[in-house]
Design a protein around this motif. Sequence first.
Motif, mmCIF file in Angstrom:
data_model
loop_
_atom_site.group_PDB
_atom_site.id
_atom_site.type_symbol
_atom_site.label_atom_id
_atom_site.label_comp_id
_atom_site.label_asym_id
_atom_site.label_seq_id
_atom_site.Cartn_x
_atom_site.Cartn_y
_atom_site.Cartn_z
ATOM 1 N N LEU A 160 57.685 7.918 10.996
ATOM 2 C CA LEU A 160 57.153 9.191 10.484
ATOM 3 C C LEU A 160 56.895 10.170 11.624
ATOM 4 O O LEU A 160 57.293 11.327 11.574
ATOM 5 N N ALA A 161 56.212 9.680 12.672
ATOM 6 C CA ALA A 161 55.939 10.552 13.823
ATOM 7 C C ALA A 161 57.266 11.010 14.421
ATOM 8 O O ALA A 161 57.435 12.184 14.781
ATOM 9 N N GLY A 162 58.224 10.096 14.488
ATOM 10 C CA GLY A 162 59.535 10.422 15.046
ATOM 11 C C GLY A 162 60.251 11.477 14.233
ATOM 12 O O GLY A 162 60.888 12.387 14.785
ATOM 13 N N TYR A 163 60.120 11.387 12.919
ATOM 14 C CA TYR A 163 60.810 12.345 12.043
ATOM 15 C C TYR A 163 60.432 13.791 12.376
ATOM 16 O O TYR A 163 61.291 14.661 12.470
ATOM 17 N N PHE A 164 59.123 14.030 12.574
ATOM 18 C CA PHE A 164 58.688 15.409 12.814
ATOM 19 C C PHE A 164 59.230 15.949 14.145
ATOM 20 O O PHE A 164 59.473 17.142 14.280
ATOM 21 N N HIS A 165 59.429 15.068 15.096
ATOM 22 C CA HIS A 165 60.026 15.509 16.363
ATOM 23 C C HIS A 165 61.537 15.652 16.206
ATOM 24 O O HIS A 165 62.148 16.545 16.801
ATOM 25 N N ALA A 166 62.143 14.789 15.411
ATOM 26 C CA ALA A 166 63.595 14.878 15.175
ATOM 27 C C ALA A 166 63.930 16.195 14.472
ATOM 28 O O ALA A 166 64.950 16.826 14.758
ATOM 29 N N LEU A 167 63.034 16.625 13.572
ATOM 30 C CA LEU A 167 63.241 17.904 12.874
ATOM 31 C C LEU A 167 63.362 19.048 13.876
ATOM 32 O O LEU A 167 64.121 19.987 13.683
ATOM 33 N N LYS A 168 62.562 18.942 14.943
ATOM 34 C CA LYS A 168 62.578 19.985 15.984
ATOM 35 C C LYS A 168 63.615 19.677 17.057
ATOM 36 O O LYS A 168 63.619 20.294 18.114
ATOM 37 N N LYS A 169 64.445 18.684 16.774
ATOM 38 C CA LYS A 169 65.499 18.256 17.710
ATOM 39 C C LYS A 169 64.938 17.857 19.081
ATOM 40 O O LYS A 169 65.547 18.097 20.124
ATOM 41 N N GLU A 170 63.749 17.270 19.065
ATOM 42 C CA GLU A 170 63.160 16.813 20.329
ATOM 43 C C GLU A 170 63.634 15.393 20.620
ATOM 44 O O GLU A 170 62.887 14.424 20.458
ATOM 45 N N PHE A 171 64.890 15.300 21.010
ATOM 46 C CA PHE A 171 65.455 13.982 21.295
ATOM 47 C C PHE A 171 65.352 13.672 22.786
ATOM 48 O O PHE A 171 65.295 14.569 23.618
ATOM 49 N N ALA A 172 65.345 12.365 23.073
ATOM 50 C CA ALA A 172 65.231 11.946 24.475
ATOM 51 C C ALA A 172 66.607 11.537 24.996
ATOM 52 O O ALA A 172 67.465 11.116 24.226
ATOM 53 N N GLU A 173 66.777 11.645 26.284
ATOM 54 C CA GLU A 173 67.991 11.130 26.931
ATOM 55 C C GLU A 173 67.781 9.620 27.058
ATOM 56 O O GLU A 173 66.875 9.187 27.765
ATOM 57 N N PRO A 174 68.591 8.778 26.351
ATOM 58 C CA PRO A 174 68.292 7.331 26.302
ATOM 59 C C PRO A 174 68.039 6.696 27.665
ATOM 60 O O PRO A 174 67.099 5.925 27.824
ATOM 61 N N ASP A 175 68.835 7.060 28.661
ATOM 62 C CA ASP A 175 68.697 6.376 29.954
ATOM 63 C C ASP A 175 67.499 6.828 30.771
ATOM 64 O O ASP A 175 67.191 6.232 31.805
ATOM 65 N N THR A 176 66.835 7.885 30.328
ATOM 66 C CA THR A 176 65.646 8.319 31.081
ATOM 67 C C THR A 176 64.361 7.867 30.392
ATOM 68 O O THR A 176 63.268 8.158 30.866
ATOM 69 N N LEU A 177 64.489 7.173 29.277
ATOM 70 C CA LEU A 177 63.282 6.695 28.582
ATOM 71 C C LEU A 177 62.526 5.701 29.452
ATOM 72 O O LEU A 177 63.141 4.845 30.095
ATOM 73 N N ARG A 178 61.198 5.827 29.458
ATOM 74 C CA ARG A 178 60.364 4.928 30.240
ATOM 75 C C ARG A 178 59.179 4.482 29.398
ATOM 76 O O ARG A 178 58.659 5.258 28.608
ATOM 77 N N ALA A 179 58.740 3.238 29.609
ATOM 78 C CA ALA A 179 57.515 2.767 28.968
ATOM 79 C C ALA A 179 56.358 3.461 29.666
ATOM 80 O O ALA A 179 56.338 3.573 30.884
ATOM 81 N N SER A 180 55.407 3.952 28.878
ATOM 82 C CA SER A 180 54.304 4.691 29.450
ATOM 83 C C SER A 180 52.996 4.134 28.900
ATOM 84 O O SER A 180 52.500 4.566 27.865
ATOM 85 N N GLY A 181 52.465 3.140 29.626
ATOM 86 C CA GLY A 181 51.314 2.378 29.161
ATOM 87 C C GLY A 181 50.118 3.224 28.768
ATOM 88 O O GLY A 181 49.392 2.896 27.838
ATOM 89 N N ASN A 182 49.891 4.339 29.506
ATOM 90 C CA ASN A 182 48.704 5.159 29.247
ATOM 91 C C ASN A 182 49.039 6.519 28.657
ATOM 92 O O ASN A 182 48.276 7.473 28.814
ATOM 93 N N LEU A 183 50.156 6.609 27.988
ATOM 94 C CA LEU A 183 50.594 7.887 27.413
ATOM 95 C C LEU A 183 49.468 8.557 26.614
ATOM 96 O O LEU A 183 48.802 7.919 25.812
ATOM 97 N N LEU A 184 49.283 9.857 26.842
ATOM 98 C CA LEU A 184 48.242 10.595 26.129
ATOM 99 C C LEU A 184 48.855 11.447 25.026
ATOM 100 O O LEU A 184 50.070 11.671 24.999
#
Length: 410
Positions: A384-408
């Motif tokens: 669901l959270a992803g859908y609202f970002h997908a609507l705005k075409k806020e896609f990530a570059e797959p190879d630059t994705l990083r785990a972010s333990g303390n993401l705010l």
Amino acid sequence: MRILGIETSCDETAVCLIEAEGNLGADFTFRILGNGIASQAVAHADYGGVFPNLAKREHGRNLVPMLEIALRESGALNLRHEKGLTMSFSRLRKSLKNILAREPELFERLEPFLNEHARPDVDAIAVTVGPGLEPALWVGINFARALSLAWNLPIVAANHMEGHVVISMTEFLDSHNLSGRIDYGNEKRYIEGNIVKFEFPAVTLLISGGHTELILMKEWMQYEYLGRTRDDAVGEAFDKVARMIGLPYPGGPHISRLAEDARQNNFPRAITLPRPMLNEDTYDFSFSGLKTAVLRFTEKRYMLSEELKKQIAREFEDAVTEVLIAKMMRAVEEFGVNTVVVGGGVSANTHIRLRLTEALAEAGAKLLLCPVEYSTDNAVMIALAGYFHALKKEFAEPDTLRASGNLLLA
Ligand code: KG4
Ligand code: ZN
């Protein structure tokens, strides 16, 4: 739009497929087509908490079976016509091996799965990138990267806490069977929902195993932190206190049951616990003192009777609830808010739900909570959270994705 949700931030391995339409607010609707979720609670029980490397391995083992469940329930699990190591598949295999170099358990399962199954009808992948345990998050991220490559799908990087917020703002229309698809003979029916109508600004209280946060939302997806825990998260305190009185991990639901029993039997108060930071002029919380107070009490006793355990559970639950509600109500008043959103695993707690409902009814404010089944970690909240970002075409570059333990959130 069909979104494949992937969640591996802690000890649930979850994959779902949802179909969503419309924009935030008025015309948004969604259907859960398939939902696979595997809990690792038993695997972690001996550690009394989540052990990151064990979580990583378990996610590696469970992701493909959960994907299979999500697709099968959706009617989207189809065999591939040209199986075997065709040219394109052997090239893909090499890339998959690279992407999943650190997740051998996952590669072993994903490679045959992709070889045997056709690309499902999906438009995007949403995967949790944080906050959470980094080794666990990486498994989900690399799984998403592998699927993105194999099926040529864009990826949305989802924030786990935004998932808890968004799912709490939804309203499930079919609330009698929330765990998956409902089969009535040949008729397939899926769980459907939309977003509750409410007014901004809203106060959001997030209470989970890793977080205790009070947030002001002035607009959709805009977050301003008011306060947070200075030490343990509420769920963590529930789990630690549970352990002290001999209850298994995760302790929240067990404490809740014992506390309810103490209330029903009207047991006297054998223990008085502090209400940490209740009257301090801050929106921050602190729960470690509460946990230590329980420890001091139990240390002095050679054995705890069942009745005493129930008395401890009730006093602890009461203390936590009072503090959470007092701070939340202060924020409601200060910001003149008519809507409160409460999410995260601890919001499954019966007593907290009841007291929240009473407090907000009295204040004339609306309380947004999701069904108990969706309060704890799941992939639907991520989709669901992803859908609202997908609507705005806020896609990530797959190879630059990083785990972010303390993401705010902000
Ligand atoms: O959101 P969640 O599933 O995972 C995290 O993101 O941390 O929350 C898990 C936490 C655990 O600490 C668990 O004990 C607690 O939520 N929890 C509860 C209840 N159900 C789960 N705490 C109190 N009462 C419950 N009924
Ligand atoms: Zn969570």
